[in-house]
Design an enzyme around this catalytic site. Structure first.
Site, mmCIF file in Angstrom:
data_model
loop_
_atom_site.group_PDB
_atom_site.id
_atom_site.type_symbol
_atom_site.label_atom_id
_atom_site.label_comp_id
_atom_site.label_asym_id
_atom_site.label_seq_id
_atom_site.Cartn_x
_atom_site.Cartn_y
_atom_site.Cartn_z
ATOM 1 N N ASN A 180 38.077 -18.002 -19.035
ATOM 2 C CA ASN A 180 37.792 -16.647 -19.511
ATOM 3 C C ASN A 180 38.284 -15.664 -18.459
ATOM 4 O O ASN A 180 37.677 -15.535 -17.398
ATOM 5 C CB ASN A 180 36.276 -16.514 -19.729
ATOM 6 C CG ASN A 180 35.859 -15.090 -20.051
ATOM 7 O OD1 ASN A 180 36.696 -14.243 -20.369
ATOM 8 N ND2 ASN A 180 34.563 -14.830 -19.971
ATOM 9 N N TRP A 181 39.386 -14.981 -18.769
ATOM 10 C CA TRP A 181 39.969 -14.061 -17.775
ATOM 11 C C TRP A 181 39.189 -12.738 -17.706
ATOM 12 O O TRP A 181 39.444 -11.925 -16.832
ATOM 13 C CB TRP A 181 41.435 -13.779 -18.123
ATOM 14 C CG TRP A 181 42.373 -14.901 -17.790
ATOM 15 C CD1 TRP A 181 42.037 -16.186 -17.496
ATOM 16 C CD2 TRP A 181 43.803 -14.823 -17.698
ATOM 17 N NE1 TRP A 181 43.171 -16.921 -17.233
ATOM 18 C CE2 TRP A 181 44.269 -16.106 -17.358
ATOM 19 C CE3 TRP A 181 44.741 -13.806 -17.892
ATOM 20 C CZ2 TRP A 181 45.633 -16.390 -17.190
ATOM 21 C CZ3 TRP A 181 46.096 -14.093 -17.739
ATOM 22 C CH2 TRP A 181 46.532 -15.374 -17.385
ATOM 23 N N LYS A 182 38.295 -12.509 -18.651
ATOM 24 C CA LYS A 182 37.537 -11.240 -18.700
ATOM 25 C C LYS A 182 38.507 -10.058 -18.666
ATOM 26 O O LYS A 182 39.606 -10.177 -19.190
ATOM 27 C CB LYS A 182 36.534 -11.179 -17.541
ATOM 28 C CG LYS A 182 35.709 -12.451 -17.416
ATOM 29 C CD LYS A 182 34.547 -12.273 -16.487
ATOM 30 C CE LYS A 182 33.879 -13.624 -16.259
ATOM 31 N NZ LYS A 182 32.571 -13.509 -15.672
ATOM 32 N N HIS A 202 29.001 -13.466 -24.983
ATOM 33 C CA HIS A 202 29.022 -13.619 -23.520
ATOM 34 C C HIS A 202 27.951 -12.700 -22.931
ATOM 35 O O HIS A 202 27.731 -11.592 -23.422
ATOM 36 C CB HIS A 202 30.403 -13.265 -22.974
ATOM 37 C CG HIS A 202 30.565 -13.657 -21.536
ATOM 38 N ND1 HIS A 202 30.016 -12.919 -20.518
ATOM 39 C CD2 HIS A 202 31.169 -14.711 -20.962
ATOM 40 C CE1 HIS A 202 30.295 -13.513 -19.363
ATOM 41 N NE2 HIS A 202 31.000 -14.607 -19.610
ATOM 42 N N GLU A 234 27.926 -10.840 -20.495
ATOM 43 C CA GLU A 234 28.405 -9.500 -20.093
ATOM 44 C C GLU A 234 28.455 -8.565 -21.291
ATOM 45 O O GLU A 234 28.229 -7.362 -21.170
ATOM 46 C CB GLU A 234 29.774 -9.628 -19.398
ATOM 47 C CG GLU A 234 29.597 -10.230 -18.004
ATOM 48 C CD GLU A 234 30.802 -10.953 -17.448
ATOM 49 O OE1 GLU A 234 31.903 -10.840 -18.023
ATOM 50 O OE2 GLU A 234 30.631 -11.654 -16.428
ATOM 51 N N GLU A 293 25.483 -20.804 -20.236
ATOM 52 C CA GLU A 293 25.851 -20.087 -19.026
ATOM 53 C C GLU A 293 24.625 -19.356 -18.461
ATOM 54 O O GLU A 293 24.285 -18.256 -18.939
ATOM 55 C CB GLU A 293 26.934 -19.051 -19.317
ATOM 56 C CG GLU A 293 28.201 -19.623 -19.903
ATOM 57 C CD GLU A 293 29.393 -18.719 -19.615
ATOM 58 O OE1 GLU A 293 30.335 -19.215 -18.977
ATOM 59 O OE2 GLU A 293 29.380 -17.555 -20.008
ATOM 60 N N GLY A 302 29.591 -15.632 -11.759
ATOM 61 C CA GLY A 302 30.242 -14.803 -10.753
ATOM 62 C C GLY A 302 29.489 -14.698 -9.437
ATOM 63 O O GLY A 302 29.818 -13.862 -8.595
ATOM 64 N N SER A 318 30.091 -20.107 -12.268
ATOM 65 C CA SER A 318 30.564 -20.471 -10.925
ATOM 66 C C SER A 318 31.117 -21.891 -10.824
ATOM 67 O O SER A 318 30.927 -22.562 -9.809
ATOM 68 C CB SER A 318 29.459 -20.243 -9.885
ATOM 69 O OG SER A 318 29.164 -18.856 -9.788
ATOM 70 N N GLY A 331 36.101 -16.693 -12.943
ATOM 71 C CA GLY A 331 36.945 -16.353 -11.800
ATOM 72 C C GLY A 331 37.973 -17.422 -11.435
ATOM 73 O O GLY A 331 39.130 -17.092 -11.134
#
Ligand code: PEP
Length: 256
Positions: free
Chosen positions: A11-13, A97, A99, A167, A173, A213, A235
């Protein structure tokens, strides 16, 4: 059915301009030399989907998007429908997600509608669930996960059109990860809940990814936990070398 194949999705966000496609090219070349054990997916920002799709033509790397609107079209400035993502070359979309749940107040009902939109457009829905630090401290992790799963999972979800990503929000992160025992307990619980909601067979075949992570240094440990059918990687998916090192955890332990 054949044993399910693990899935490792990146997931590049909100990261990546056109130049970042060089990482995708590098990954593609690396995987052509060393075919991976798991299925591989990359979810770049929507702005790169079409170019990523062209770049990945002929490779086994799957392409996913990061969010979709529940409706197929309409007056929703700035939003993208699942049909648009499919038209841009995506075969899957992440929904729910943490976020998006946090930044946009997305509820389980909204996530459910987005997952149904994914099905309508022929996409696999990667449905994210997971507890916050506060919920974990309060000892309510499994209760939260049950509620999110019940609310976010459409009734017509099947192993063929859904992937669950567990998650823990506090692990995303942060460099923090749950213990293997905690991951095992959460995934076992999710498998059981899926059995209750969809039936035993679908539950057995449905992939449950761990996310939060995952790095080259801890991938082998996390991916070897029972009921972990792969990973959703943030990440560490941005650099082809890191992502490849995570995928290699499978060949090192000879899993399949
Ligand atoms: C994610 O955002 O889905 C994620 C798992 O991020 P990270 O790997 O960076 O913790």
């Amino acid at each position: 059915m054949a044993a399910k194949r693990p899935l490792v999705a990146g997931n590049w966000k909100m990261n990546g301009l056109g130049a970042a496609l060089s990482e995708l090219r590098a990954l593609r070349e690396r995987l052509a030399q060393d075919p991976p054990v798991p299925e591989i997916m990359v979810c770049p920002p929507a702005t790169l989907l079409t170019r990523a799709h062209d770049l990945l033509a002929g490779s086994t790397i799957l392409l996913g998007a990061q969010d979709c609107h529940p409706l197929p079209a309409g007056p929703h400035t700035g939003d993208l429908s699942a049909e648009m993502l499919a038209d841009s070359g995506a075969g899957a979309v992440i929904v729910g997600h943490s976020e998006r749940r946090q930044d946009h107040g997305e509820t389980d009902a909204v996530v459910n509608a987005k997952a149904r939109a994914a099905f309508r457009a022929g996409l696999t829905a990667i449905i994210c669930i997971g507890e916050t630090e506060q919920e974990r401290r309060a000892g309510t992790t499994l209760e939260i996960v049950r509620r999110q799963l019940e609310g976010s999972l459409p009734q017509d979800a099947r192993a063929a059109n859904v992937v669950i990503a567990y998650e823990p929000v506090w692990a995303i992160g942060t460099g923090l990860t749950p213990t293997q025992a905690d991951v095992a307990a959460a995934h076992r619980f999710i498998r059981g809940e899926l059995g209750r909601l969809l039936g035993k067979e679908e539950s057995r075949d449905l992939r449950i990814l761990y996310g939060g992570s995952v790095k080259p240094a801890n991938a082998a440990e996390l991916l070897s936990v029972p009921d972990v059918d792969g990973a959703l990687v943030g990440g560490a998916s941005l650099k082809a070398s890191d992502f490849f090192a995570i995928l290699s955890a499978y060949s090192r332990r000879g899993a399949g």
